[in-house]
Enzyme design. Structure first.
Site, PDB file in Angstrom:
ATOM      1  N   ILE A 107      52.535  38.959  39.885  1.00  0.00           N
ATOM      2  CA  ILE A 107      52.046  37.580  39.094  1.00  0.00           C
ATOM      3  C   ILE A 107      53.105  37.214  37.879  1.00  0.00           C
ATOM      4  O   ILE A 107      53.408  35.972  37.657  1.00  0.00           O
ATOM      5  CB  ILE A 107      50.910  37.691  38.597  1.00  0.00           C
TER       6      ILE A 107
ATOM      7  N   ASP B 122      58.513  44.869  29.912  1.00  0.00           N
ATOM      8  CA  ASP B 122      57.929  45.314  30.935  1.00  0.00           C
ATOM      9  C   ASP B 122      58.337  46.870  31.008  1.00  0.00           C
ATOM     10  O   ASP B 122      59.846  47.026  30.614  1.00  0.00           O
ATOM     11  CB  ASP B 122      58.533  44.390  32.140  1.00  0.00           C
TER      12      ASP B 122
ATOM     13  N   ASN C 181      56.094  49.776  37.823  1.00  0.00           N
ATOM     14  CA  ASN C 181      55.563  49.360  39.031  1.00  0.00           C
ATOM     15  C   ASN C 181      56.303  48.067  39.493  1.00  0.00           C
ATOM     16  O   ASN C 181      55.650  47.143  40.131  1.00  0.00           O
ATOM     17  CB  ASN C 181      54.070  49.280  39.262  1.00  0.00           C
TER      18      ASN C 181
ATOM     19  N   PHE D 259      50.594  39.799  31.316  1.00  0.00           N
ATOM     20  CA  PHE D 259      50.241  40.686  32.402  1.00  0.00           C
ATOM     21  C   PHE D 259      50.244  42.231  32.382  1.00  0.00           C
ATOM     22  O   PHE D 259      49.694  42.752  33.269  1.00  0.00           O
ATOM     23  CB  PHE D 259      51.341  40.145  33.392  1.00  0.00           C
TER      24      PHE D 259
ATOM     25  N   SER E 151      40.510  39.180  35.581  1.00  0.00           N
ATOM     26  CA  SER E 151      40.217  39.520  37.033  1.00  0.00           C
ATOM     27  C   SER E 151      39.089  39.047  37.337  1.00  0.00           C
ATOM     28  O   SER E 151      37.810  39.276  36.660  1.00  0.00           O
ATOM     29  CB  SER E 151      40.511  40.864  37.263  1.00  0.00           C
ATOM     30  N   ALA E 152      38.648  38.529  38.350  1.00  0.00           N
ATOM     31  CA  ALA E 152      37.340  38.249  38.980  1.00  0.00           C
ATOM     32  C   ALA E 152      36.461  39.875  38.980  1.00  0.00           C
ATOM     33  O   ALA E 152      35.352  39.712  39.147  1.00  0.00           O
ATOM     34  CB  ALA E 152      37.355  37.673  40.436  1.00  0.00           C
TER      35      ALA E 152
ATOM     36  N   TYR F  19      38.980  50.536  36.181  1.00  0.00           N
ATOM     37  CA  TYR F  19      40.086  49.031  36.020  1.00  0.00           C
ATOM     38  C   TYR F  19      39.255  47.933  35.436  1.00  0.00           C
ATOM     39  O   TYR F  19      39.754  47.153  34.647  1.00  0.00           O
ATOM     40  CB  TYR F  19      40.652  49.243  37.357  1.00  0.00           C
TER      41      TYR F  19
ATOM     42  N   LYS G  75      39.334  45.436  32.064  1.00  0.00           N
ATOM     43  CA  LYS G  75      39.545  44.070  31.972  1.00  0.00           C
ATOM     44  C   LYS G  75      38.452  43.455  31.230  1.00  0.00           C
ATOM     45  O   LYS G  75      38.592  42.417  30.057  1.00  0.00           O
ATOM     46  CB  LYS G  75      39.606  43.229  33.260  1.00  0.00           C
TER      47      LYS G  75
ATOM     48  N   PHE H 252      41.319  35.511  41.234  1.00  0.00           N
ATOM     49  CA  PHE H 252      40.533  35.973  42.509  1.00  0.00           C
ATOM     50  C   PHE H 252      41.663  36.690  43.142  1.00  0.00           C
ATOM     51  O   PHE H 252      42.311  37.679  42.692  1.00  0.00           O
ATOM     52  CB  PHE H 252      39.699  34.842  43.059  1.00  0.00           C
ATOM     53  N   ASN H 253      41.817  36.486  44.581  1.00  0.00           N
ATOM     54  CA  ASN H 253      42.805  37.432  45.232  1.00  0.00           C
ATOM     55  C   ASN H 253      44.303  36.688  45.534  1.00  0.00           C
ATOM     56  O   ASN H 253      44.257  35.906  46.489  1.00  0.00           O
ATOM     57  CB  ASN H 253      42.096  37.480  46.626  1.00  0.00           C
TER      58      ASN H 253
ATOM     59  N   ARG I 169      34.840  49.891  53.155  1.00  0.00           N
ATOM     60  CA  ARG I 169      35.226  50.622  51.861  1.00  0.00           C
ATOM     61  C   ARG I 169      34.131  50.798  50.867  1.00  0.00           C
ATOM     62  O   ARG I 169      33.568  49.470  50.615  1.00  0.00           O
ATOM     63  CB  ARG I 169      36.452  50.029  51.599  1.00  0.00           C
TER      64      ARG I 169
HETATM   65  O1  UPG Z   1      43.315  47.437  54.317  1.00  0.00           O
HETATM   66  C1  UPG Z   1      42.395  46.761  54.199  1.00  0.00           C
HETATM   67  C2  UPG Z   1      42.085  46.279  52.750  1.00  0.00           C
HETATM   68  C3  UPG Z   1      41.143  45.599  52.384  1.00  0.00           C
HETATM   69  N1  UPG Z   1      40.211  44.956  53.555  1.00  0.00           N
HETATM   70  C4  UPG Z   1      39.297  43.856  53.303  1.00  0.00           C
HETATM   71  O2  UPG Z   1      39.822  42.946  52.534  1.00  0.00           O
HETATM   72  C5  UPG Z   1      39.155  42.145  51.843  1.00  0.00           C
HETATM   73  C6  UPG Z   1      39.960  42.044  50.464  1.00  0.00           C
HETATM   74  O3  UPG Z   1      40.411  43.255  49.786  1.00  0.00           O
HETATM   75  P1  UPG Z   1      41.491  43.517  48.876  1.00  0.00           P
HETATM   76  O4  UPG Z   1      42.764  43.040  49.345  1.00  0.00           O
HETATM   77  O5  UPG Z   1      41.498  45.044  48.544  1.00  0.00           O
HETATM   78  O6  UPG Z   1      41.024  42.815  47.703  1.00  0.00           O
HETATM   79  P2  UPG Z   1      39.623  43.007  47.050  1.00  0.00           P
HETATM   80  O7  UPG Z   1      38.745  44.040  47.519  1.00  0.00           O
HETATM   81  O8  UPG Z   1      38.638  41.839  46.819  1.00  0.00           O
HETATM   82  O9  UPG Z   1      39.852  43.812  45.680  1.00  0.00           O
HETATM   83  C7  UPG Z   1      40.332  42.880  44.605  1.00  0.00           C
HETATM   84  O10 UPG Z   1      39.322  42.582  44.160  1.00  0.00           O
HETATM   85  C8  UPG Z   1      38.406  43.615  43.155  1.00  0.00           C
HETATM   86  C9  UPG Z   1      37.251  43.047  42.744  1.00  0.00           C
HETATM   87  O11 UPG Z   1      37.186  41.837  42.274  1.00  0.00           O
HETATM   88  C10 UPG Z   1      39.735  43.926  42.369  1.00  0.00           C
HETATM   89  O12 UPG Z   1      39.267  44.913  41.375  1.00  0.00           O
HETATM   90  C11 UPG Z   1      40.912  44.286  43.012  1.00  0.00           C
HETATM   91  O13 UPG Z   1      41.860  44.631  41.622  1.00  0.00           O
HETATM   92  C12 UPG Z   1      41.434  43.417  43.757  1.00  0.00           C
HETATM   93  O14 UPG Z   1      42.399  43.738  44.449  1.00  0.00           O
HETATM   94  C13 UPG Z   1      38.031  43.019  51.426  1.00  0.00           C
HETATM   95  O15 UPG Z   1      36.802  42.440  52.107  1.00  0.00           O
HETATM   96  C14 UPG Z   1      38.336  44.469  52.117  1.00  0.00           C
HETATM   97  O16 UPG Z   1      37.233  45.128  52.559  1.00  0.00           O
HETATM   98  C15 UPG Z   1      40.497  45.532  54.559  1.00  0.00           C
HETATM   99  O17 UPG Z   1      39.697  45.147  55.657  1.00  0.00           O
HETATM  100  N2  UPG Z   1      41.450  46.446  55.101  1.00  0.00           N
END
Ligand code: UPG
Length: 496
Positions: A36, A55, A59, A106, A150-151, A175, A179, A205-206, A335
């Site tokens: 970002i 920085d 990573n 950041f 973060s959300a 984590y 935040k 968000f994502n 997961r």
């Molecule tokens: O290999 C993968 C990885 C993710 N997912 C799905 O994809 C979606 C998005 O997952 P991901 O990209 O890991 O994002 P989030 O789970 O939404 O995680 C984000 O959202 C979290 C909660 O807000 C934050 O804490 C994290 O830092 C941030 O990466 C979710 O439904 C996961 O279950 C899969 O199916 N396969």
């Protein structure tokens, strides 16, 4: 000696059209070499601003900064210091070198799973690192601050509605709690000095995608935790199959729904926040007051999301379109800790910051694919590591190769590039330096801190000078979850 942000010429002039930050002042950007951070750096440099990047590169790659400078057409100025925020003495040396008008923070660790394994490391890096930074900002009289929140701070959404900033907070992992706690700390600081602080906490968000040039993008360490970097690595053939974490959620297609936002839209959100802060900063020098009568912004959270939810299957489908063939996936168990859906209500950001996500899901996938195919192993500096792979990676890939439960078979040979010409970096002129007497080299990047005076060096020697660094990864973002049938985005959320 106090350093004040100087008033701009007019409150209505947006930073985007006419940067008004004082000529000699700089913006401090921590974690500016990360995903970002580097995209935001491009936006800020393009406005002709002077940036000081701090920085520790744990990573991230300094290469991202060189490319950011190129992408900005060598506008603005960029000074880089390889410093860890936990090294308060080194950080203070940076403050001694510049006058900062604002800080965008950041830097931090961001892996959810890892945070449960090494919580002390996360609290130390994220919370203590931020406290070190805030102490210095206060001491050096810079009270304009943008924080990468973060959300994740929302935790389990209480309903399937899009999430507003006034929703209750309840992060679910260390984590997320770093935040959330930092947000609380920022509120306390703003309250402790009324009418002085302008703090914006951006709840991402994502974030996905990459710069449309394909020159900068996300370069995760090891096996990506997040969906889209993983999908991109399957597309390029580094991993055999996408694992879909559950298809029995109460969403239109049963897979998790999130509010994905293009990284460039997210980066623009920081410029919008800076504009907002600037108007208050200016207000402090004029008679302009906030609507509630205060002369500063105080501490305000804003969601940076699109308000649109896409499912995992939507993402795989769009990425397959970008790549030009169906990507292989298999459905496995859910997961732990995942929610069905998480989508932003972006109304407040639109109203207060005049910011909206503009890019489409297909833009996100096309740009991500362009970055991935042009940089199959991420930034050059990491090629050696990526090529050899870790034991963990090899082991996982071996396991997956034996698995027959895949929807289709990957074939990287048919990979195609989305249309759009990658930008050709123009070797730029040297931007003027704050340190006029220093020797000039190719890029206005400075690495120092171990020395009393900064030394301007080339990209080559930069590597040598910055050889050792401890701790921290630079940041990034976050997320959370709404729904839509494949291909048809839904505004807001529904089920769950
Ligand atoms: O290999 C993968 C990885 C993710 N997912 C799905 O994809 C979606 C998005 O997952 P991901 O990209 O890991 O994002 P989030 O789970 O939404 O995680 C984000 O959202 C979290 C909660 O807000 C934050 O804490 C994290 O830092 C941030 O990466 C979710 O439904 C996961 O279950 C899969 O199916 N396969």
């Amino acid at each position: 000696m106090p350093h004040h942000i100087r008033p701009a010429t007019s409150v209505s002039d947006p930073l985007t059209s006419s940067p008004h930050l004082p000529e000699q002042d700089a913006i401090l950007v921590t974690g500016g070499a990360g995903f970002i951070g580097s995209h935001t750096v491009v936006q800020l440099l393009s406005l002709g601003l002077r940036l000081v990047i701090v920085d520790n590169l744990c990573n991230s790659s300094e290469e991202a900064l060189h490319r950011a400078l190129e992408l900005a057409g060598n506008k603005g100025e960029l000074f880089f210091h390889k410093v860890d925020l936990l090294d308060g003495a080194a950080l203070e040396k940076v403050f001694e070198l510049y006058t900062f008008s604002a800080c965008i923070h950041f830097a931090g660790l961001k892996a959810v799973g890892e945070s449960s394994q090494i919580p002390i490391g996360y609290y130390q890096t994220n919370v203590t690192g931020t406290l070190n930074l805030l102490q210095l900002l206060q001491r050096y009289n810079c009270r304009n601050f943008i924080f990468s929140s973060s959300a994740t701070v929302y935790g389990l959404p209480s309903s399937t509605d899009p999430i507003r900033e006034d929703a209750s907070l309840g992060a679910l992992n260390p984590y997320g709690r770093t935040k959330q706690y930092i947000e609380e700390i920022l509120r306390d600081i703003a309250n402790s000095e009324p009418n002085q602080w302008n703090i914006i906490m951006l709840r991402y968000f994502n974030p996905v995608g990459a710069h449309e040039s394909g020159r900068i993008g996300e370069d995760p360490n090891g096996i990506p935790n997040n969906l889209m970097p993983f999908v991109a690595q399957v597309a390029i053939g580094r991993r055999p199959v996408i694992n879909v974490f559950g298809n029995d959620y109460e969403t239109p297609d049963g897979t998790g729904v999130r509010d994905y936002i293009h990284i460039v839209d997210l980066a623009r959100g920081h410029v919008a926040a800076l504009n907002k802060i600037q108007s208050f900063s200016m207000g402090a020098h004029t008679s302009v007051h906030n609507s509630n009568g205060t002369k500063s912004l105080g501490c305000v959270p804003y969601n940076l999301g699109s308000g649109i939810g896409y499912s995992v299957m939507d993402m795989i489908e769009s990425m397959s379109k970008a790549v030009g063939r169906q990507l292989p996936y298999r459905v496995i168990e859910r997961r732990l800790g995942d929610v069905a859906l998480c989508v932003a209500d972006p109304t407040l950001s639109a109203h207060d910051l005049d910011w909206r996500a503009e890019k489409t899901l297909q833009d996100m996938c096309n740009d991500l694919w362009r970055w991935q195919i042009q940089n199959p192993n991420g930034y050059e500096a990491r090629v050696a590591t990526a090529a050899s792979g870790t034991e963990e990676e090899d082991e996982e890939e071996g396991t997956l190769r034996e698995d027959s439960d895949v929807a289709s078979v990957a074939s990287t040979s048919s990979a195609s590039l989305p249309e759009t010409s990658p930008s050709t970096p123009t070797p730029g002129e040297l931007a003027p330096s704050v340190f006029a007497s220093l020797p000039v080299t190719l890029l206005p990047i400075i690495s120092t801190i171990a020395k009393p005076a900064p030394v301007m060096i080339s990209a080559e020697s930069l590597k040598a000078v910055t050889a050792a660094t401890p701790l921290v990864k630079p940041v990034v973002a976050t997320q959370v979850p709404v729904v839509s049938p494949a291909g048809s985005p839904a505004r807001g959320a529904t089920a769950c």
